[in-house]
Design a protein around this motif. Structure first.
Motif, PDB file in Angstrom:
ATOM      1  N   ILE A 149       0.722  -1.247   0.067  1.00 46.05           N
ATOM      2  CA  ILE A 149      -0.391  -0.062   0.111  1.00 46.05           C
ATOM      3  C   ILE A 149       1.130   1.314  -0.342  1.00 46.05           C
ATOM      4  O   ILE A 149       0.727   2.129  -0.630  1.00 46.05           O
ATOM      5  CB  ILE A 149      -0.741   0.174   1.253  1.00 46.05           C
ATOM      6  N   LEU A 150       2.088   0.852   0.951  1.00 46.55           N
ATOM      7  CA  LEU A 150       2.748   2.613   1.107  1.00 46.55           C
ATOM      8  C   LEU A 150       3.291   2.090  -0.266  1.00 46.55           C
ATOM      9  O   LEU A 150       3.534   3.566  -0.994  1.00 46.55           O
ATOM     10  CB  LEU A 150       3.574   2.114   2.294  1.00 46.55           C
ATOM     11  N   LEU A 151       4.090   1.459  -0.610  1.00 52.40           N
ATOM     12  CA  LEU A 151       4.721   1.357  -2.502  1.00 52.40           C
ATOM     13  C   LEU A 151       3.686   1.598  -2.829  1.00 52.40           C
ATOM     14  O   LEU A 151       4.297   2.791  -3.865  1.00 52.40           O
ATOM     15  CB  LEU A 151       5.598   0.049  -2.742  1.00 52.40           C
ATOM     16  N   GLU A 152       2.583   1.632  -3.363  1.00 55.09           N
ATOM     17  CA  GLU A 152       1.443   1.820  -3.962  1.00 55.09           C
ATOM     18  C   GLU A 152       1.631   3.609  -4.178  1.00 55.09           C
ATOM     19  O   GLU A 152       1.610   4.265  -5.180  1.00 55.09           O
ATOM     20  CB  GLU A 152       0.672   0.957  -3.953  1.00 55.09           C
ATOM     21  N   ALA A 153       1.523   4.400  -3.108  1.00 54.50           N
ATOM     22  CA  ALA A 153       1.092   5.571  -2.371  1.00 54.50           C
ATOM     23  C   ALA A 153       2.330   6.309  -3.360  1.00 54.50           C
ATOM     24  O   ALA A 153       2.059   6.985  -3.745  1.00 54.50           O
ATOM     25  CB  ALA A 153       0.945   5.701  -1.159  1.00 54.50           C
ATOM     26  N   VAL A 154       3.640   5.333  -2.998  1.00 60.12           N
ATOM     27  CA  VAL A 154       4.479   6.333  -2.855  1.00 60.12           C
ATOM     28  C   VAL A 154       4.970   6.919  -5.016  1.00 60.12           C
ATOM     29  O   VAL A 154       4.959   7.918  -5.828  1.00 60.12           O
ATOM     30  CB  VAL A 154       5.492   6.009  -2.717  1.00 60.12           C
ATOM     31  N   ALA A 155       4.695   5.653  -5.838  1.00 55.89           N
ATOM     32  CA  ALA A 155       4.964   5.126  -7.025  1.00 55.89           C
ATOM     33  C   ALA A 155       3.851   5.892  -7.602  1.00 55.89           C
ATOM     34  O   ALA A 155       3.498   6.385  -8.736  1.00 55.89           O
ATOM     35  CB  ALA A 155       5.014   4.022  -7.143  1.00 55.89           C
ATOM     36  N   GLY A 156       2.146   5.818  -7.305  1.00 53.85           N
ATOM     37  CA  GLY A 156       1.193   6.127  -7.722  1.00 53.85           C
ATOM     38  C   GLY A 156       1.223   7.574  -8.222  1.00 53.85           C
ATOM     39  O   GLY A 156       0.991   8.529  -8.534  1.00 53.85           O
ATOM     40  N   ALA A 157       1.508   8.256  -6.667  1.00 56.02           N
ATOM     41  CA  ALA A 157       1.967   9.639  -6.289  1.00 56.02           C
ATOM     42  C   ALA A 157       2.953  10.591  -7.601  1.00 56.02           C
ATOM     43  O   ALA A 157       2.594  11.448  -7.273  1.00 56.02           O
ATOM     44  CB  ALA A 157       1.805  10.473  -5.648  1.00 56.02           C
ATOM     45  N   ALA A 158       3.892   9.944  -7.616  1.00 53.73           N
ATOM     46  CA  ALA A 158       5.134  10.345  -8.331  1.00 53.73           C
ATOM     47  C   ALA A 158       5.051  10.019  -9.664  1.00 53.73           C
ATOM     48  O   ALA A 158       4.749  10.642 -10.450  1.00 53.73           O
ATOM     49  CB  ALA A 158       6.462   9.502  -7.979  1.00 53.73           C
ATOM     50  N   GLY A 159       3.548   8.680 -10.130  1.00 56.84           N
ATOM     51  CA  GLY A 159       3.753   9.127 -11.182  1.00 56.84           C
ATOM     52  C   GLY A 159       2.752   9.420 -12.698  1.00 56.84           C
ATOM     53  O   GLY A 159       3.262  10.220 -12.936  1.00 56.84           O
ATOM     54  N   LEU A 160       2.414  10.241 -11.767  1.00 61.41           N
ATOM     55  CA  LEU A 160       1.283  10.765 -11.795  1.00 61.41           C
ATOM     56  C   LEU A 160       1.894  12.258 -11.579  1.00 61.41           C
ATOM     57  O   LEU A 160       1.279  13.446 -12.891  1.00 61.41           O
ATOM     58  CB  LEU A 160      -0.388  11.291 -11.065  1.00 61.41           C
TER      59      LEU A 160
END
Length: 622
Positions: A194-205
């Motif tokens: 979840i934390l990995l998804e949060a970081v990767a998702g925000a950075a990707g956006l």
């Protein structure tokens, strides 16, 4: 093993208390008064929200001193076994853990807010960037069915999230749901992802926003980035614009939930008007002849495109995290989550159909499908409208993502899987400021260095993995209740569940190796049906109190199959990065997480008695 008791901070009053209460608020004035205070009638003075003591970060007995940690570490295997089998409860997640935040999050959201939050979170740049590429290379006009199929799969996951969120309206979302049904260890693996998804998702956006913004006035999407040739490929284009826009979005989210919701609603209304304009113009200039052939690449192409366009539907899980701040969870959450996803599915299908009817699929531009399509019908100016709509989508996705990610982090901190300091909710804003700052800081660092292809593969695996676990958790919740399910029925259910998961993996492998013929698929499908039907024979042990997923166990089992299938469509590099990240998480859990969560779960046992002037025997009873 005896360990000298070290004096704790005076404000915590652990010297006067017979036990360290890890479930009590970190700031005692917020709710309860200690035993010593009750006798003296002298309540603690309020502590500042802005504090940074060791006791706020690591209050557990295992971390009080080096001797305590060594003794705890010697019991790691026992504690790991305990945490693998330990499960939380609804009451613990809803009531006990919330005390760690000291202040309540404000209940200010209605079903209208949730629908617009769902729309703003999901409808980003994906529909504009992915549709043209997949219509041209994989699906042709059948891209419409690809969106319909992916939307159906996403809706199944929404059903699972909704049932949990209605009965357990807490900020932790899938983390709390998995902790209750699949246990502490599985929840930690999910928490890491979840934390990995949060970081990767925000950075990707943020990186996507930067690229799209640059493309409005240049053909080079990297024109605003700084190249560092000495850095490795994929990490050598520094993106300061991504950092700035991500920081701004998170600062707005920190100011208050209602403010963020209102900002998203205004931006999403503008975006919806632009989407309606695109659909109307598309159908006005449509030709039915452009739909022929409908399956130029066969059904296989349509399925390949469905696996890719699925990412246009992700983001709804962030809305489920807002359950703790919803006024009427029982009615608002089903309307908000299911309503927004159903609406988005229809919108996506209409936009895809408008594009393929306006332009022959062989003439669709891979990179800027809608902009080029408008140019071909003499509306060159419309490309700026499309770009603004895409930028708006990415901005609202970052806004809502920052809210959802911070609430995930808050509940993870409440469970002591990361320091409980990050669980603190600000008394004025009613938002988890520290959790937001944590996600913001890491996301900004990642966004500055990492390219989109690196981020997307990590994000994809983590998202689908959690969606699959959520479907498994829902089946466990329905078919296993500790007090009433017999050992025989539990074994039957577990066998059926493993058959469903195993057959889903088998079907995915057959598709991945491009196996021809129907025999393998027939065997895999037959086992999947047998496993799902076997669950029906076992019988459900729990009935939803308010709102439940229909057609259980078939819909959750189908969700497992679809998510496993989509995971299988990812490249090998995604698996490699996922397992590397999971390995790092396990190292942290082995040295820190297992001891903090064990202390929290067993704080009432005799091994954690802390008496003034005496020793702490953490080995007793182990």
């Amino acid at each position: 093993m005896g360990i000298p008791n070290q004096p704790l901070l005076e404000s915590q009053s652990n010297l006067d208390n017979p036990r360290i209460n890890l479930l009590a608020p970190l700031n005692p004035h917020s709710s309860a008064i200690t035993a010593a205070d009750t006798m003296n009638q002298q309540p603690h003075p309020p502590r500042s929200y802005w504090r940074f003591s060791k006791q706020d970060f690591y209050p557990e007995p295992s971390f009080q001193n080096l001797s305590a940690y060594k003794a705890a570490f010697s019991q790691t295997l026992h504690r790991l076994r305990d945490r693998c089998l330990g499960r939380s409860t609804d009451v613990t997640e809803l009531i006990e853990l919330k005390k760690q935040s000291e202040n309540e999050m404000k209940k200010c959201l209605t079903w209208v807010d949730l629908i617009w939050l769902g729309f703003g979170s999901v409808v980003g740049s994906g529909i504009f960037t992915i549709t043209g590429l997949e219509a041209r290379d994989d699906a042709g006009p059948s891209i419409v069915l690809s969106y319909a199929l992916s939307g159906l799969s996403a809706l199944f996951s929404v059903f699972c999230y909704t049932e949990f969120a209605v009965e357990i309206p807490i900020a932790g979302g899938s983390f709390s749901f998995l902790r209750i049904e699949l246990g502490d260890f599985i929840a930690f693996i999910a928490a890491g992802n979840i934390l990995l998804e949060a970081v990767a998702g925000a950075a990707g956006l943020a990186r996507s926003f930067s690229s799209y913004f640059a493309s409005m006035f240049s053909s080079n999407p990297d024109i605003l980035r700084i190249r560092i040739d000495s850095f490795a490929e994929g990490f050598n284009l520094l993106d300061p614009i991504a950092v700035v826009i991500l920081f701004i979005a998170n600062m707005v989210a920190m100011r208050g939930t209602k403010l963020t919701s209102f900002s998203n609603m205004i931006l999403s209304m503008i975006s919806s008007l632009i989407i309606i304009f695109i659909i109307i113009v598309g159908f006005t200039h449509s030709k039915t002849s452009n739909l022929q052939p409908f399956f130029p690449y066969g059904p296989e192409g349509m399925f390949r495109a469905a696996a890719v366009v699925y990412w246009s539907y992700t983001g709804f899980d962030m809305v489920a995290n807002m359950a703790e701040e919803t006024k009427k969870p029982a009615t608002d959450i089903p309307l908000g989550l299911v309503g927004s996803m159903s609406l988005i599915s229809v919108v996506y299908c209409l936009m895809a159909l408008a594009l393929t009817m306006m332009v022959k699929y062989t003439a669709i531009d891979r990179d800027a499908a809608y902009s080029v399509a408008f140019e071909k019908i003499g509306m060159k100016w419309a490309k700026y409208v499309v770009s603004l709509c895409a930028l708006k989508g990415m901005l609202t996705s970052m806004l809502i993502g920052s809210m959802g990610q911070a609430r995930y982090t808050t509940q993870i901190a409440r469970a002591h899987m990361i320091p409980p300091w990050f669980a603190l909710v600000h008394p004025k804003t009613g938002t988890p400021v520290y959790a937001t700052l944590l996600v913001t800081t890491i996301s900004c660092i990642v966004a500055l260095f990492s390219s989109l292809d690196v981020l997307s593969s990590v994000l994809s695996f983590s998202t689908l993995f959690i969606f699959m676990l959520m479907a498994v958790a829902l089946l466990v919740r329905r078919y296993y209740v500790k007090e009433t399910t017999s050992s025989r029925d539990l074994i039957k259910f577990l066998v059926c569940l493993f058959v469903v998961i195993g057959s889903s993996i088998g079907i995915t492998v057959l598709w991945g190796v491009n196996r021809k013929g129907w025999v393998g698929y027939a065997v895999g499908g037959g086992l999947w049906v047998a496993g799902t039907g076997g669950m029906m024979a076992v019988g459900q042990r729990r009935v939803p109190k308010v709102w439940g997923v229909p057609l259980v166990p078939w819909l959750p089992a189908l969700s497992i199959l679809m998510n496993v299938f989509l995971i299988g469509s990812l490249g090998g590099i995604a698996f490699k990065r996922f397992f590397i990240c999971s390995g790092v998480m396990l190292v942290y859990y082995f040295f820190v997480g297992v001891h903090a969560t064990y202390d929290l779960a067993h704080q009432d046992s005799e091994e954690f008695v802390v008496e003034k002037g005496k020793e702490v025997d953490i080995g007793e009873g182990l």
